[in-house]
Design an enzyme around this catalytic site. Structure first.
Site, PDB file in Angstrom:
ATOM      1  N   GLU A 270       0.839  -1.216   0.000  1.00  7.81           N
ATOM      2  CA  GLU A 270       0.000   0.000   0.000  1.00  7.81           C
ATOM      3  C   GLU A 270       0.867   1.257   0.000  1.00  7.81           C
ATOM      4  O   GLU A 270       0.539   2.256  -0.643  1.00  7.81           O
ATOM      5  CB  GLU A 270      -0.942   0.009   1.211  1.00  7.81           C
ATOM      6  CG  GLU A 270      -1.970  -1.098   1.205  1.00  7.81           C
ATOM      7  CD  GLU A 270      -2.762  -1.172  -0.085  1.00  7.81           C
ATOM      8  OE1 GLU A 270      -3.245  -0.142  -0.582  1.00  7.81           O
ATOM      9  OE2 GLU A 270      -2.885  -2.306  -0.617  1.00  7.81           O
TER      10      GLU A 270
ATOM     11  N   TRP B  59       1.742   1.845  -3.474  1.00  8.70           N
ATOM     12  CA  TRP B  59       0.649   2.485  -4.251  1.00  8.70           C
ATOM     13  C   TRP B  59       0.776   4.002  -4.137  1.00  8.70           C
ATOM     14  O   TRP B  59       0.591   4.740  -5.102  1.00  8.70           O
ATOM     15  CB  TRP B  59      -0.726   2.080  -3.707  1.00  8.70           C
ATOM     16  CG  TRP B  59      -1.348   0.883  -4.382  1.00  8.70           C
ATOM     17  CD1 TRP B  59      -1.466  -0.358  -3.860  1.00  8.70           C
ATOM     18  CD2 TRP B  59      -1.927   0.821  -5.703  1.00  8.70           C
ATOM     19  NE1 TRP B  59      -2.088  -1.189  -4.760  1.00  8.70           N
ATOM     20  CE2 TRP B  59      -2.385  -0.489  -5.902  1.00  8.70           C
ATOM     21  CE3 TRP B  59      -2.103   1.752  -6.744  1.00  8.70           C
ATOM     22  CZ2 TRP B  59      -3.008  -0.904  -7.077  1.00  8.70           C
ATOM     23  CZ3 TRP B  59      -2.733   1.340  -7.920  1.00  8.70           C
ATOM     24  CH2 TRP B  59      -3.167   0.038  -8.075  1.00  8.70           C
TER      25      TRP B  59
ATOM     26  N   TRP C 141     -21.754  12.840 -18.178  1.00  3.35           N
ATOM     27  CA  TRP C 141     -22.350  12.260 -16.970  1.00  3.35           C
ATOM     28  C   TRP C 141     -23.739  12.849 -16.739  1.00  3.35           C
ATOM     29  O   TRP C 141     -23.860  14.058 -16.557  1.00  3.35           O
ATOM     30  CB  TRP C 141     -21.452  12.521 -15.768  1.00  3.35           C
ATOM     31  CG  TRP C 141     -20.096  11.887 -15.921  1.00  3.35           C
ATOM     32  CD1 TRP C 141     -18.947  12.493 -16.330  1.00  3.35           C
ATOM     33  CD2 TRP C 141     -19.773  10.522 -15.688  1.00  3.35           C
ATOM     34  NE1 TRP C 141     -17.913  11.589 -16.366  1.00  3.35           N
ATOM     35  CE2 TRP C 141     -18.396  10.361 -15.978  1.00  3.35           C
ATOM     36  CE3 TRP C 141     -20.497   9.399 -15.262  1.00  3.35           C
ATOM     37  CZ2 TRP C 141     -17.744   9.140 -15.855  1.00  3.35           C
ATOM     38  CZ3 TRP C 141     -19.837   8.185 -15.142  1.00  3.35           C
ATOM     39  CH2 TRP C 141     -18.477   8.066 -15.437  1.00  3.35           C
TER      40      TRP C 141
ATOM     41  N   TRP D 257      -9.816   8.031  -7.058  1.00  2.30           N
ATOM     42  CA  TRP D 257     -11.067   8.335  -7.773  1.00  2.30           C
ATOM     43  C   TRP D 257     -11.032   7.784  -9.185  1.00  2.30           C
ATOM     44  O   TRP D 257     -12.009   7.203  -9.665  1.00  2.30           O
ATOM     45  CB  TRP D 257     -11.348   9.845  -7.774  1.00  2.30           C
ATOM     46  CG  TRP D 257     -12.089  10.208  -6.527  1.00  2.30           C
ATOM     47  CD1 TRP D 257     -11.552  10.674  -5.365  1.00  2.30           C
ATOM     48  CD2 TRP D 257     -13.499  10.066  -6.301  1.00  2.30           C
ATOM     49  NE1 TRP D 257     -12.542  10.829  -4.425  1.00  2.30           N
ATOM     50  CE2 TRP D 257     -13.745  10.470  -4.966  1.00  2.30           C
ATOM     51  CE3 TRP D 257     -14.574   9.639  -7.068  1.00  2.30           C
ATOM     52  CZ2 TRP D 257     -15.022  10.461  -4.404  1.00  2.30           C
ATOM     53  CZ3 TRP D 257     -15.850   9.632  -6.503  1.00  2.30           C
ATOM     54  CH2 TRP D 257     -16.059  10.039  -5.189  1.00  2.30           C
TER      55      TRP D 257
HETATM   56  C1  LIG Z   1     -11.536   7.485  -3.813  1.00  4.53           C
HETATM   57  C2  LIG Z   1     -10.272   7.384  -2.992  1.00  4.53           C
HETATM   58  C3  LIG Z   1      -9.655   8.541  -2.532  1.00  4.53           C
HETATM   59  C4  LIG Z   1      -8.478   8.458  -1.775  1.00  4.53           C
HETATM   60  N1  LIG Z   1      -7.887   9.618  -1.337  1.00  4.53           N
HETATM   61  C5  LIG Z   1      -6.751   9.550  -0.610  1.00  4.53           C
HETATM   62  C6  LIG Z   1      -6.116  10.733  -0.150  1.00  4.53           C
HETATM   63  O1  LIG Z   1      -6.522  11.855  -0.440  1.00  4.53           O
HETATM   64  N2  LIG Z   1      -5.013  10.598   0.638  1.00  4.53           N
HETATM   65  C7  LIG Z   1      -4.492   9.368   0.974  1.00  4.53           C
HETATM   66  O2  LIG Z   1      -3.485   9.302   1.693  1.00  4.53           O
HETATM   67  N3  LIG Z   1      -5.058   8.239   0.511  1.00  4.53           N
HETATM   68  C8  LIG Z   1      -6.165   8.284  -0.244  1.00  4.53           C
HETATM   69  N4  LIG Z   1      -6.759   7.130  -0.683  1.00  4.53           N
HETATM   70  C9  LIG Z   1      -6.095   5.848  -0.402  1.00  4.53           C
HETATM   71  C10 LIG Z   1      -6.527   5.128   0.894  1.00  4.53           C
HETATM   72  O3  LIG Z   1      -7.926   5.074   0.977  1.00  4.53           O
HETATM   73  C11 LIG Z   1      -5.971   5.810   2.146  1.00  4.53           C
HETATM   74  O4  LIG Z   1      -4.592   6.025   2.014  1.00  4.53           O
HETATM   75  C12 LIG Z   1      -6.200   4.917   3.371  1.00  4.53           C
HETATM   76  O5  LIG Z   1      -7.563   4.670   3.552  1.00  4.53           O
HETATM   77  C13 LIG Z   1      -5.611   5.598   4.583  1.00  4.53           C
HETATM   78  O6  LIG Z   1      -5.828   4.836   5.726  1.00  4.53           O
HETATM   79  P1  LIG Z   1      -4.638   4.158   6.508  1.00  4.53           P
HETATM   80  O7  LIG Z   1      -3.576   5.139   6.771  1.00  4.53           O
HETATM   81  O8  LIG Z   1      -5.229   3.448   7.673  1.00  4.53           O
HETATM   82  O9  LIG Z   1      -4.115   3.133   5.421  1.00  4.53           O
HETATM   83  P2  LIG Z   1      -3.289   1.770   5.521  1.00  4.53           P
HETATM   84  O10 LIG Z   1      -4.154   0.720   4.942  1.00  4.53           O
HETATM   85  O11 LIG Z   1      -2.706   1.558   6.839  1.00  4.53           O
HETATM   86  O12 LIG Z   1      -2.129   2.013   4.457  1.00  4.53           O
HETATM   87  C14 LIG Z   1      -0.881   2.613   4.813  1.00  4.53           C
HETATM   88  C15 LIG Z   1      -0.607   3.802   3.948  1.00  4.53           C
HETATM   89  O13 LIG Z   1      -0.464   3.404   2.588  1.00  4.53           O
HETATM   90  C16 LIG Z   1      -0.981   4.414   1.734  1.00  4.53           C
HETATM   91  N5  LIG Z   1      -2.125   3.855   0.991  1.00  4.53           N
HETATM   92  C17 LIG Z   1      -2.970   2.906   1.394  1.00  4.53           C
HETATM   93  N6  LIG Z   1      -3.859   2.624   0.413  1.00  4.53           N
HETATM   94  C18 LIG Z   1      -3.556   3.427  -0.613  1.00  4.53           C
HETATM   95  C19 LIG Z   1      -4.102   3.614  -1.916  1.00  4.53           C
HETATM   96  N7  LIG Z   1      -5.132   2.891  -2.359  1.00  4.53           N
HETATM   97  N8  LIG Z   1      -3.571   4.566  -2.699  1.00  4.53           N
HETATM   98  C20 LIG Z   1      -2.509   5.298  -2.283  1.00  4.53           C
HETATM   99  N9  LIG Z   1      -1.946   5.156  -1.074  1.00  4.53           N
HETATM  100  C21 LIG Z   1      -2.460   4.234  -0.247  1.00  4.53           C
HETATM  101  C22 LIG Z   1      -1.449   5.555   2.623  1.00  4.53           C
HETATM  102  O14 LIG Z   1      -0.397   6.473   2.735  1.00  4.53           O
HETATM  103  C23 LIG Z   1      -1.702   4.838   3.941  1.00  4.53           C
HETATM  104  O15 LIG Z   1      -1.597   5.667   5.068  1.00  4.53           O
HETATM  105  C24 LIG Z   1      -7.924   7.190  -1.469  1.00  4.53           C
HETATM  106  C25 LIG Z   1      -8.560   6.036  -1.936  1.00  4.53           C
HETATM  107  C26 LIG Z   1      -9.723   6.129  -2.683  1.00  4.53           C
HETATM  108  C27 LIG Z   1     -10.382   4.879  -3.165  1.00  4.53           C
END
Ligand SMILES: Cc1cc2nc3c(=O)[nH]c(=O)nc-3n(C[C@H](O)[C@H](O)[C@H](O)COP(=O)(O)OP(=O)(O)OC[C@H]3O[C@@H](n4cnc5c(N)ncnc54)[C@H](O)[C@@H]3O)c2cc1C
Length: 483
Positions: free
Chosen positions: A274, A277, A305, A381
């Site tokens: 993650e 990503w 849309w 998105w």
């Molecule tokens: C529509 C949409 C919008 C999003 N907008 C953002 C945003 O503005 N900022 C943001 O940090 N993340 C965003 N994400 C990715 C992800 O949802 C969040 O990073 C995550 O929910 C943060 O929670 P966590 O720190 O507990 O994640 P964990 O699951 O603990 O993951 C650890 C870290 O990995 C990174 N990460 C995890 N999943 C993703 C992912 N899919 N894409 C990119 N990085 C990821 C983040 O930095 C996160 O803190 C988005 C995802 C979606 C589907």
């Protein structure tokens, strides 16, 4: 060996003193370092909510930094203005010979930094910028042809194949080199949230470096279960909750990767993926900056849309009649944070059920997300809307009720956020509209009054969405064949 008498270390989205590349470099190369933060009015002006949570988070994190600097006999210098004017002015007034900073890849930040570098050059002040926010930046990880990767898995494999311990070695600042406060006391203005036009908001998360470290320590105990727990929003430590700390740099990405790369378990591997990503989307934004305006796969920009504004507003307020969507949106309104699974569910619902342009949802998240990150938000998105690189295929459409049954099986998350539905059974809480009348009565919920009827029919909307995508995909194929 110090080559400068005095330097500024300009912090932006790296609000910590530990493992900080620019501060480590500054304190190696200058005898005296002044740490500076500018509340950038170009950014603040665009924030619509005066109680914006991000400003509160920054404010508290700066206070903590200030206290730590004061313990070392120094201080944080905080300005409120346009950094293009303030940074060169401070460098001159404080007789700094160099400015050190960590790179920020957002298009606005890149442009701003280029202008500042040029301005500083005129005054013979050096500008040094460092990679700190990510482990690898473009073009560290590229294809054999030297192109940016457009698919995640090969990018991830190349990223992991390149990673060595030295890439994540700790960058330790020498805090003995911090300038004594008496050397710049007259430039310190008192500041607080009100003086910059904002007010305090409640935060669900402890801000600052200490907050980041505490959250990280907690998650380390759960990381081995990440691959199993990460999709269940009601689990407290299913995910790390570190996104906001990564956003504002109150934790070092190197610290996280150092830990994860030493471990062999499946949970840690999934979690590291993650973090990759995040860097993948950063590269996409960096190399294909047009994604901030439209689809990565530009053929999808032709979709008209048909979604209604009234539906968009109901989605924002959590009044769609789809419990998991509404619970997520109401939780989001309260906290400014949303679990990844739920971000996918609500984004998919907005685009493929309500048929609203994904950019409207992206903008709403950008306005409200505490962890808002341009690259990840845009990438997320576009993934959900199927317009991005390596995105969800357009013909795959989440069923919001099935998602609810799979990922909130006992309806715990729904109950917590939609108390009006709390009395429904585990079977019907995901779709109370079809619960027997006796259950509705027992639950004390009058549907249509206490909780809305569904604003659209998923099965009908799904077909419409497929048609919208199919028409565009078809035209794209025909055009390619004819070209
Ligand atoms: C529509 C949409 C919008 C999003 N907008 C953002 C945003 O503005 N900022 C943001 O940090 N993340 C965003 N994400 C990715 C992800 O949802 C969040 O990073 C995550 O929910 C943060 O929670 P966590 O720190 O507990 O994640 P964990 O699951 O603990 O993951 C650890 C870290 O990995 C990174 N990460 C995890 N999943 C993703 C992912 N899919 N894409 C990119 N990085 C990821 C983040 O930095 C996160 O803190 C988005 C995802 C979606 C589907």
């Amino acid at each position: 060996m110090a080559i400068y008498q005095r330097a500024l270390c300009w912090v932006r989205r790296d609000l910590r003193l530990r493992d900080h590349t620019a501060l480590a470099a500054a304190t190696r190369q200058a005898r005296e370092v002044i740490v500076v933060f500018v509340f950038d009015t170009n950014i603040l002006r665009q924030l619509e909510d005066k109680d914006d949570r991000r400003v509160t988070f920054i404010h508290h994190s700066l206070k903590e930094m200030q206290a730590r600097l004061a313990k070392k006999g120094s201080s944080l210098l905080v300005c409120h203005g346009d950094p293009v004017l303030d940074i060169p002015r401070l460098a001159q007034e404080l007789k700094a010979e160099a400015v050190f900073t960590n790179r920020d890849y957002d298009p606005y930040a890149r442009k701003r930094d280029r202008i500042i570098e040029q301005k500083l050059k005129i005054w013979d002040v050096a500008f040094h910028s460092y990679m700190d926010q990510v482990v690898f930046e473009y073009p560290d990880i590229v294809t054999r042809q030297g192109e940016p990767f457009k698919m995640f898995t090969p990018y991830k494999n190349a990223w992991l194949g390149t990673l060595r311990p030295e890439h994540v070695a700790e960058e330790k600042p020498n805090l003995k080199r911090l300038a004594p406060v008496k050397a710049f006391k007259e430039w310190i203005d008192p500041w607080d949230l009100e003086s910059i036009g904002f007010k305090e908001n409640n935060l669900w998360v402890q801000p600052g470096e200490e907050g980041g470290r505490a959250a990280w320590r907690k998650f380390q105990k759960h990381i081995h279960r990440y691959h199993k727990d990460r999709d269940f929003p009601s689990l407290k430590h299913g995910t790390s909750g570190l996104s906001v700390h990564l956003r504002f740099g109150t934790i070092s990405i190197r610290d996280l990767v150092r830990f994860a790369m030493r471990r062999e378990d499946e949970g840690s591997r999934a979690w590291l993926s993650e973090l990759i990503w995040r860097e993948f989307y950063q590269t996409i934004l960096d190399r294909f900056s047009y994604v901030v305006r439209g689809a990565f796969r530009s053929e999808f920009d032709r979709i008209q849309w048909p979604g209604k504004e009234v539906h968009f507003k109901k989605w924002c307020r959590g009044e769609t009649g789809y419990p998991l969507v509404d619970a997520s949106m109401r939780h989001f309104a309260r906290t400014g944070w949303m679990h990844n699974r739920l971000r996918m569910v609500v984004a998919s619902f907005l685009v493929k059920d309500l048929l609203v342009d994904w950019r409207q949802g992206e903008a709403w998240f950008a306005r409200k997300l505490l962890d808002f990150e341009l690259a990840s938000n845009n990438g997320g998105w576009q993934w959900c809307a199927s317009t991005g690189c390596d995105a969800q295929p357009w013909f795959r459409i989440f069923n919001p009720v099935t998602q609810s049954k799979n990922f909130d099986p006992e309806g715990r998350f729904i109950r917590e956020n939609l108390p009006e539905l709390a009395g429904f059974s585990n079977t019907h809480i995901h779709w109370p509209h079809e619960a027997p009348e006796s259950e509705k009565e027992k639950a004390g919920c009058h549907l249509g009054k206490d909780y809305p009827h569904p604003i659209v029919d998923h099965a009908v909307q799904r077909e419409k969405a497929l048609q919208l995508f199919q028409d565009v995909a078809q035209t794209a194929v025909t055009q390619t064949e004819n070209s």
